[in-house]
Design an enzyme around this catalytic site. Structure first.
Site, PDB file in Angstrom:
ATOM      1  N   THR A   8       0.874  -1.175   0.000  1.00  0.00           N
ATOM      2  CA  THR A   8       0.000   0.000   0.000  1.00  0.00           C
ATOM      3  C   THR A   8       0.909   1.222   0.000  1.00  0.00           C
ATOM      4  OG1 THR A   8      -0.010   0.148   2.399  1.00  0.00           O
ATOM      5  CG2 THR A   8      -1.719  -1.206   1.406  1.00  0.00           C
TER       6      THR A   8
ATOM      7  N   GLU B 139      -5.759  -3.871  -1.144  1.00  0.00           N
ATOM      8  CA  GLU B 139      -6.165  -5.074  -0.404  1.00  0.00           C
ATOM      9  C   GLU B 139      -7.259  -5.872  -1.114  1.00  0.00           C
ATOM     10  OE1 GLU B 139      -5.780  -2.074   0.704  1.00  0.00           O
ATOM     11  OE2 GLU B 139      -4.878  -1.988   2.690  1.00  0.00           O
TER      12      GLU B 139
HETATM   13  P1  ADP Z   1      -3.475   4.036  -1.043  1.00  0.00           P
HETATM   14  O1  ADP Z   1      -4.149   5.262  -1.637  1.00  0.00           O
HETATM   15  O2  ADP Z   1      -3.409   4.031   0.456  1.00  0.00           O
HETATM   16  O3  ADP Z   1      -2.308   3.561  -1.745  1.00  0.00           O
HETATM   17  P2  ADP Z   1      -5.008   2.290  -2.608  1.00  0.00           P
HETATM   18  O4  ADP Z   1      -4.292   2.728  -3.791  1.00  0.00           O
HETATM   19  O5  ADP Z   1      -5.189   0.872  -2.334  1.00  0.00           O
HETATM   20  O6  ADP Z   1      -4.447   2.853  -1.300  1.00  0.00           O
HETATM   21  O7  ADP Z   1      -6.369   3.066  -2.630  1.00  0.00           O
HETATM   22  C1  ADP Z   1      -7.519   2.606  -2.006  1.00  0.00           C
HETATM   23  C2  ADP Z   1      -8.351   3.755  -1.545  1.00  0.00           C
HETATM   24  O8  ADP Z   1      -8.595   4.663  -2.609  1.00  0.00           O
HETATM   25  C3  ADP Z   1      -9.725   3.332  -1.097  1.00  0.00           C
HETATM   26  O9  ADP Z   1      -9.706   2.885   0.234  1.00  0.00           O
HETATM   27  C4  ADP Z   1     -10.521   4.604  -1.274  1.00  0.00           C
HETATM   28  O10 ADP Z   1     -10.382   5.460  -0.153  1.00  0.00           O
HETATM   29  C5  ADP Z   1      -9.879   5.241  -2.460  1.00  0.00           C
HETATM   30  N1  ADP Z   1     -10.661   4.963  -3.649  1.00  0.00           N
HETATM   31  C6  ADP Z   1     -10.439   4.041  -4.588  1.00  0.00           C
HETATM   32  N2  ADP Z   1     -11.368   4.071  -5.550  1.00  0.00           N
HETATM   33  C7  ADP Z   1     -12.234   5.048  -5.200  1.00  0.00           C
HETATM   34  C8  ADP Z   1     -13.443   5.567  -5.752  1.00  0.00           C
HETATM   35  N3  ADP Z   1     -13.922   5.102  -6.892  1.00  0.00           N
HETATM   36  N4  ADP Z   1     -14.076   6.552  -5.085  1.00  0.00           N
HETATM   37  C9  ADP Z   1     -13.586   7.037  -3.935  1.00  0.00           C
HETATM   38  N5  ADP Z   1     -12.457   6.600  -3.363  1.00  0.00           N
HETATM   39  C10 ADP Z   1     -11.782   5.618  -3.984  1.00  0.00           C
END
Ligand code: ADP
Length: 503
Positions: free
Chosen positions: A138, A284
């Site tokens: 992550t 995840e």
């Molecule tokens: P990080 O940003 O911590 O690297 P990820 O890339 O796994 O984590 O992103 C996941 C997070 O991105 C989700 O928990 C959510 O908060 C946000 N996210 C992903 N897709 C969407 C969406 N379509 N609308 C709003 N938030 C989103």
């Protein structure tokens, strides 16, 4: 591609790679990275994609934590690699040459390396379908980066689901182009899903400016592509600036996810002849878990109404279960009751790699039991409507808590981005002496456009109760972005932490 991936697999085995060992990749989206997606697991190894936008200190931590011993790296990224290699266990470096620069003599050249592999050697069979195929960390926007290992099973089931109509409807007649990086969540599983169905794959390399992307989309006949909203802002702007320059394949599907796309963007994509598909997912959840597709009962809806729904809401893909849990337990599907989104699917991670103390992210984790039916706590705040459409309101930490009531920063920023003068907007919570927290809007205006706090407040007042409206606006030249192109609110929170509220 298969032949070269098999050569890579055999060469890695000959180089001493043991089953289960991690091989790091530090590469852009291109054919060698695709070969690694198959060659590393084909050798029994676990592909560990390193995010080239991270700070060297973070990369040192992640590569050490995953115990990478071999690294395949783009020549253009060697300067970055040199800044953290000595703090890792990496002992073998294989260089993919994607520029015209002379080969760096001290490291092994990728072409020479795979030339030593025999493509007729059998691939290493995974111990079982739960064996790890790849691992991704992550990006650490919520604390230390945590590793999520993807099993062959998770990736295969997820890829199959993307092939379904209510996934991405992928097939052999598609031409795919992941703009989302191959170093982040397996490029949302584009490479495995496209290979599974036999689709042509177009990979943009390091050229992510809108003109280069549009040249590829038009020139290669791309039928499905995916990226975070920030990329689509730039692409729609470029299309509007030069009408007629690019002819995109009719019906090209554009996956927008990773952050919420404002309604104005979704409508803009549609108006320009693209089919927007809004998806939500996380590292995840092996990328996309929910996708916006119409239900049968929406058949007669006006297009605008469908698009506005899709900008906000998406449906769990087949095999995905969702629920929203508030203080009172599981919330009803009434479209309003908010709580934490929890999710269960065969491809949702059951634990983080070697991260003691993180077990509470699963509701009823049974250590080491693969069949435990723990729901994953996403940390996103959401509600579910009676039709089953999920709406993400915010990440828990981004919500603004004003006078004991919650304000969704995401709803506000998407509405602000619907104002014609606004290019980008992020809303953050700042401490407030009376209300606990109040929203501050950080706004980037379009070139030569003008708008002041009063214009934006009037624009928002049409949609939100008065107490939701930001107390102040900061007009800035650029929003800080994370390594995956999302607005980096932590930087803004820090920057404005001591900002006084005007009375
Ligand atoms: P990080 O940003 O911590 O690297 P990820 O890339 O796994 O984590 O992103 C996941 C997070 O991105 C989700 O928990 C959510 O908060 C946000 N996210 C992903 N897709 C969407 C969406 N379509 N609308 C709003 N938030 C989103």
């Amino acid at each position: 591609m298969a032949g070269r991936a098999r050569r890579l697999a055999d060469a890695l085995r000959k180089a001493g790679l043991k089953p289960g060992e991690r091989v790091g990749t530090l590469m852009w989206n291109h054919h060698i990275h695709l070969e690694a997606y198959f060659g590393i697991p084909g050798a029994g190894g676990v592909m560990h994609t390193l995010n080239l936008r991270l700070h060297p200190d973070e990369l040192a931590f992640i590569a050490s934590h995953a115990e990478d011993r071999i690294l395949i790296v783009d020549d253009v990224l060697l300067p970055l690699a040199r800044r953290f290699l000595d703090r890792t266990r990496i002992e073998k470096i294989i260089v993919a040459r994607i520029s015209d620069e002379a080969a760096p003599g001290e490291f092994e050249d990728y072409e020479a390396f795979i030339a030593g592999g025999d493509p007729s050697e059998p691939l290493v069979e995974p111990e079982d379908e739960f064996t790890a195929c790849s691992i991704c960390y992550t990006s650490g926007t919520t604390g230390r980066p945590k590793g999520v290992a993807y099993s062959h099973r998770a990736l295969m089931l997820h890829a199959m689901c993307l092939g379904m109509k209510d996934g991405w409807d992928l097939g052999q007649n598609d031409t795919t182009m992941p703009i989302v990086p191959m170093f982040h969540v397996n490029a949302w599983n584009f490479p495995y899903a496209a290979t599974l169905v036999g689709a042509k794959q177009v990979l943009p390399g390091p050229y992510l400016d809108p003109e280069s992307l549009l040249d590829l989309m038009a020139g290669e006949g791309v039928t499905i592509t995916g990226a975070v909203p920030t990329i689509w802002f730039a692409v729609t702007d470029a299309l509007r600036a030069e009408p007629g320059r690019w002819t995109l394949p009719p019906g090209i599907r554009v996956i927008a996810g990773g952050a919420s796309p404002p309604p104005a963007l979704v409508r803009g994509l549609d108006a320009l002849g693209m089919v927007p598909i809004h998806g939500w997912g996380m590292t995840e959840t092996t990328a996309g878990a929910t996708m916006a597709h119409p239900k049968p009962e929406m058949a007669g809806w006006p297009r605008e109404q469908v698009l506005d729904l899709f900008a906000e809401r998406h449906l769990p893909m087949p095999l995905v279960e969702v629920r929203v849990v508030g203080d009172e337990g599981e919330a009803p599907w009434d479209g309003a009751a908010m709580g934490e989104l929890q999710i269960r699917a065969p491809w949702v991670a059951a634990r983080y790699h070697d991260a003691p103390g993180t077990e509470d992210r699963w509701t009823d984790q049974v250590a080491g039991d693969r069949t435990a039916d723990g729901w994953f706590r996403t940390g996103d705040v959401a509600n579910i409507d009676p039709a089953g459409f999920v709406k993400i309101s915010d990440r828990t930490r981004d919500l603004v808590k004003s006078g004991g009531e919650w304000i969704s920063s995401q709803d506000l920023e998407n509405a602000i981005m619907g104002h014609p003068a606004v290019k980008e907007a992020a809303v953050i919570a700042l401490p407030h002496p009376k209300w606990g927290e109040r929203p501050l809007a950080c706004v980037v205006l379009r070139e030569s456009a003008a708008a002041g706090p009063d214009d934006l407040a009037a624009h928002l007042a049409a949609e939100f109760p008065k107490w939701w409206l930001p107390d102040a606006y900061e007009f800035i030249a650029e929003l800080p972005k994370t390594s995956t192109g999302k607005f980096q609110k932590s930087v803004l929170r820090e920057r404005y932490a001591d900002r006084p509220w005007e009375s």
